[in-house]
Design a protein around this motif. Structure first.
Motif, PDB file in Angstrom:
ATOM      1  N   GLN A 147       0.853  -1.186   0.000  1.00 14.50           N
ATOM      2  CA  GLN A 147       0.000   0.000   0.000  1.00 14.50           C
ATOM      3  C   GLN A 147       0.892   1.240   0.000  1.00 14.50           C
ATOM      4  O   GLN A 147       1.363   1.674   1.050  1.00 14.50           O
ATOM      5  CB  GLN A 147      -0.921   0.014   1.232  1.00 14.50           C
ATOM      6  CG  GLN A 147      -1.836   1.232   1.321  1.00 14.50           C
ATOM      7  CD  GLN A 147      -2.708   1.414   0.086  1.00 14.50           C
ATOM      8  OE1 GLN A 147      -3.392   0.494  -0.331  1.00 14.50           O
ATOM      9  NE2 GLN A 147      -2.668   2.602  -0.510  1.00 14.50           N
ATOM     10  N   ASP A 149       2.410   4.964   0.077  1.00 12.24           N
ATOM     11  CA  ASP A 149       2.039   6.219   0.728  1.00 12.24           C
ATOM     12  C   ASP A 149       2.410   7.352  -0.229  1.00 12.24           C
ATOM     13  O   ASP A 149       3.568   7.781  -0.279  1.00 12.24           O
ATOM     14  CB  ASP A 149       2.781   6.347   2.060  1.00 12.24           C
ATOM     15  CG  ASP A 149       2.407   7.618   2.812  1.00 12.24           C
ATOM     16  OD1 ASP A 149       1.397   8.252   2.419  1.00 12.24           O
ATOM     17  OD2 ASP A 149       3.113   7.994   3.761  1.00 12.24           O
ATOM     18  N   ASP A 250       5.669  13.082  -3.052  1.00  6.40           N
ATOM     19  CA  ASP A 250       5.764  12.937  -1.601  1.00  6.40           C
ATOM     20  C   ASP A 250       5.855  14.346  -1.016  1.00  6.40           C
ATOM     21  O   ASP A 250       6.815  15.068  -1.282  1.00  6.40           O
ATOM     22  CB  ASP A 250       7.004  12.115  -1.237  1.00  6.40           C
ATOM     23  CG  ASP A 250       7.185  11.941   0.269  1.00  6.40           C
ATOM     24  OD1 ASP A 250       6.544  12.665   1.060  1.00  6.40           O
ATOM     25  OD2 ASP A 250       7.989  11.067   0.659  1.00  6.40           O
ATOM     26  N   LYS A 279      -4.649  12.044  -1.269  1.00 11.88           N
ATOM     27  CA  LYS A 279      -3.691  10.965  -0.975  1.00 11.88           C
ATOM     28  C   LYS A 279      -4.207   9.650  -1.551  1.00 11.88           C
ATOM     29  O   LYS A 279      -5.412   9.386  -1.558  1.00 11.88           O
ATOM     30  CB  LYS A 279      -3.488  10.807   0.534  1.00 11.88           C
ATOM     31  CG  LYS A 279      -2.616  11.872   1.158  1.00 11.88           C
ATOM     32  CD  LYS A 279      -2.226  11.494   2.577  1.00 11.88           C
ATOM     33  CE  LYS A 279      -1.174  10.392   2.597  1.00 11.88           C
ATOM     34  NZ  LYS A 279       0.163  10.856   2.168  1.00 11.88           N
ATOM     35  N   ILE A 281      -4.943   6.005  -0.977  1.00 11.68           N
ATOM     36  CA  ILE A 281      -5.300   5.280   0.239  1.00 11.68           C
ATOM     37  C   ILE A 281      -5.700   3.845  -0.104  1.00 11.68           C
ATOM     38  O   ILE A 281      -5.824   3.489  -1.280  1.00 11.68           O
ATOM     39  CB  ILE A 281      -6.480   5.955   0.989  1.00 11.68           C
ATOM     40  CG1 ILE A 281      -7.751   5.966   0.103  1.00 11.68           C
ATOM     41  CG2 ILE A 281      -6.108   7.379   1.420  1.00 11.68           C
ATOM     42  CD1 ILE A 281      -9.012   6.352   0.827  1.00 11.68           C
TER      43      ILE A 281
END
Length: 286
Positions: A147, A149, A250, A279, A281
């Motif tokens: 997952q 980020d 980022d 973002k 998710i």
């Protein structure tokens, strides 16, 4: 009353011809359609697909069809419509789960996928992990264990594209022509998942976006690729059957204010007047 929520998507991380057909990996973001289902009189402003999903479920569970007349559907969603952001998938998936909860039923994501594709092409936002998905038949469901980020600057164009109309057009020849490029994107995505490599992930998304340009071109695409190169952000992704573009970065490493300034300076924001910072998710129904 029972409630559920499903995330929107910033287009797709990947979409193209693979394993003999068109597949995609959606890009779920922190923007939701929230649905409440209760016993009561239906409201006139409900969205038609939501009621259709309730009726599909009643048939699936072999419940009396007249039960639908006593179910009230209410929703809250600011997800832009017809932009490639999975607004309709979010609506019907959240409606399905809220209905299941109200009626005391369980509904697994694999079941939900089969039910959703009965109504329309469906995004893989309904799955918790990033998932390669056959959005037309639900036959392919390959999950990934990473997952990422990632922050996204979502560029929203005023152009609207109805997914249903897009899929009524025959794009098979174009998808097949771009299959080698998409195959490269697919393997880059695989490697990124194995190594948790954000730059490889960005490259995979960018390759898939390049392949999509011959089918549904995005304004200022080459300039946006230049921005990726100049700033060292991860890459970009697009809605392959919509109009939004995502810049993948980022916020702790890259200067989002510079990205916004650059978009204004190059007048790209004239083509994408609404810019949202979101973002990536986990997907799945809440």
């Amino acid at each position: 009353m029972a409630e559920a929520a499903c995330p929107a998507s910033c287009g797709e991380l990947l979409q193209g011809w693979l394993f003999g057909g068109e597949k995609l990996i959606s890009c779920p973001i922190n923007w939701f359609s929230c649905v409440a289902v209760s016993e009561g009189i239906p409201i006139p402003q409900e969205r038609p697909r939501m009621r259709q999903m309730v009726n599909v479920l009643l048939d699936y569970w072999q419940e009396p069809p007249e039960l639908t007349a006593g179910l009230r559907i209410e929703y809250q969603s600011t997800i832009p419509i017809a932009k490639g952001m999975a607004s309709s998938t979010a609506d019907i998936a959240a409606t399905a789960q809220a209905t299941a909860r109200l009626l005391g039923k369980s509904l697994e994501s694999t079941e939900l996928a089969q039910l959703c594709v009965k109504l329309e092409p469906t995004d893989s936002t309904i799955f918790k992990p990033l998932t390669l998905f056959d959005h037309l038949t639900a036959q392919t469901q390959i999950p990934f264990d990473w997952q990422p980020d990632i922050d996204i600057l979502l560029l929203e164009s005023p152009q609207t594209i109805l997914t249903e109309e897009y899929h009524q057009q025959d794009h098979h020849a174009q998808w097949r022509d771009n299959a080698p490029l998409f195959q490269q994107a697919w393997w880059q995505f695989h490697t990124a998942n194995q190594r948790h490599d954000y730059y490889r992930l960005g490259e995979a998304c960018t390759l898939s976006a390049i392949a999509s340009q011959s089918i549904l071109p995005k304004p200022c695409f080459d300039q946006l690729r230049d921005l990726v190169e100049q700033t060292g952000i991860y890459g970009l992704n697009v809605a392959h059957s919509g109009s939004v573009v995502g810049l993948l970065f980022d916020s702790h490493r890259h200067d989002v204010n510079y990205l916004r300034w650059w978009l204004r300076q190059k007048k790209i924001s004239e083509h994408y007047p609404k810019i949202h910072q979101v973002k990536l998710i986990a997907g799945g129904i809440r």
